[in-house]
Design an enzyme around this catalytic site. Structure first.
Site, PDB file in Angstrom:
ATOM      1  N   SER A 145      -0.032   9.932   5.460  1.00 35.73           N
ATOM      2  CA  SER A 145      -0.564   8.589   5.203  1.00 35.73           C
ATOM      3  C   SER A 145      -1.648   8.307   6.218  1.00 35.73           C
ATOM      4  O   SER A 145      -1.624   8.838   7.339  1.00 35.73           O
ATOM      5  CB  SER A 145       0.539   7.530   5.335  1.00 35.73           C
ATOM      6  OG  SER A 145      -0.005   6.219   5.383  1.00 35.73           O
TER       7      SER A 145
ATOM      8  N   TYR B  15       7.595   4.207  10.145  1.00 30.31           N
ATOM      9  CA  TYR B  15       6.754   4.819   9.116  1.00 30.31           C
ATOM     10  C   TYR B  15       5.559   5.526   9.742  1.00 30.31           C
ATOM     11  O   TYR B  15       5.260   6.679   9.404  1.00 30.31           O
ATOM     12  CB  TYR B  15       6.287   3.750   8.128  1.00 30.31           C
ATOM     13  CG  TYR B  15       5.483   4.312   6.980  1.00 30.31           C
ATOM     14  CD1 TYR B  15       6.110   5.081   6.002  1.00 30.31           C
ATOM     15  CD2 TYR B  15       4.128   4.071   6.867  1.00 30.31           C
ATOM     16  CE1 TYR B  15       5.388   5.604   4.938  1.00 30.31           C
ATOM     17  CE2 TYR B  15       3.396   4.593   5.810  1.00 30.31           C
ATOM     18  CZ  TYR B  15       4.033   5.354   4.848  1.00 30.31           C
ATOM     19  OH  TYR B  15       3.305   5.881   3.804  1.00 30.31           O
TER      20      TYR B  15
END
Length: 263
Positions: A144, A157
């Protein structure tokens, strides 16, 4: 059987929604057979049938990526039933905000790392030796853009996706002489169930199909590292260059990713 042997094979985790489904559709359109992995197998089967995908060109494997033996068994079943894939996409992942002051969020972080990091390595595991022996293949890690700089409320995350980048970089070096390519993709914001609950602006938001098209081209090219869309890569790199006090001030008060159970 001869036709099946002539077609390339893509093994894709997280195939029950979002990016996983879009990638599955794109690879099928390109002539690949599909090995689709998800916990919710009925949903994948219903989706593949609704999309009128050729029933002879896909199989669904039930697995929980958070459980190492489960995803390893799915990989072994794929090899037994369909052969060694040409492309393995470790797409399954979860995204949950945490507050380190909350004890329960430590368990959330452990589960997130189990899926996003250990689960990614376990997805690749059944195929590494077979691909290396064959001298070809692509192992694709979905990271990401959040890997590039840590954001408040996104600690677990961001840490997990930074770990994906570092792990894939290490694996790429290990496999360099084998003919197996390791591709690291860093999506920006993609319109999926994971992002629809976000409480902050999402610039350069892509439809899953638009992401899948760009990802497919990068995977086919064997790109080692690609941010999609490139504009988000530029933004993230600029943020990486900001001095810490300025970066911290800029993101003070920004909406945080929802914690587990938050509405």
């Amino acid at each position: 059987m001869a036709d099946a042997q002539a077609r390339p094979l893509a093994f894709i985790t997280g195939a029950s929604s979002g990016i996983g489904q879009a990638l599955a559709a794109r690879f099928h359109a390109a002539g690949y057979d599909l090995a689709l992995v998800a916990r919710r197998t009925a949903e994948v089967e219903a989706w593949a049938t609704a999309q009128a995908l050729d029933a002879n060109r896909w199989r669904v494997y039930g697995a929980d990526v958070a459980v190492t033996d489960s995803i390893v068994a799915a990989g072994a079943a794929c090899i037994a039933q369909q052969g060694v894939p040409d492309v393995v996409i470790a797409n399954a992942g979860i995204s949950i905000g945490i507050d380190t002051a909350q004890r329960t969020d430590l368990d959330v972080m452990a589960r997130l790392l189990a899926v996003n990091n250990v689960g990614l390595a376990a997805t690749f595991h059944p195929f590494v030796a077979a691909m290396a022996a064959r001298g070809s293949g692509r192992l694709v890690g979905i990271a990401s853009v959040s890997a590039i700089r840590g954001l408040p409320g996104h600690g677990a995350y961001c840490a997990s996706k930074a770990g994906v980048v570092a792990y894939c970089e290490s694996l790429r070096g290990e496999l360099r002489a084998s003919g197996v390519k390791v591709v690291t993709l860093l999506p920006g914001y993609v319109d999926t169930p994971l992002t629809r609950g976000n409480r902050y602006p999402m610039p350069f938001l892509l439809a899953p199909e638009a992401f899948a098209e760009r990802a497919f081209r990068s995977i086919e090219a064997g790109s080692s590292y690609r941010v999609i869309p490139w504009q988000m890569g530029l933004v993230a790199k600029l943020l990486r260059l900001l001095p810490n006090p300025l970066f911290d001030r800029l993101f003070q008060g920004r909406g945080r990713k929802r914690r587990e159970g938050e509405q």
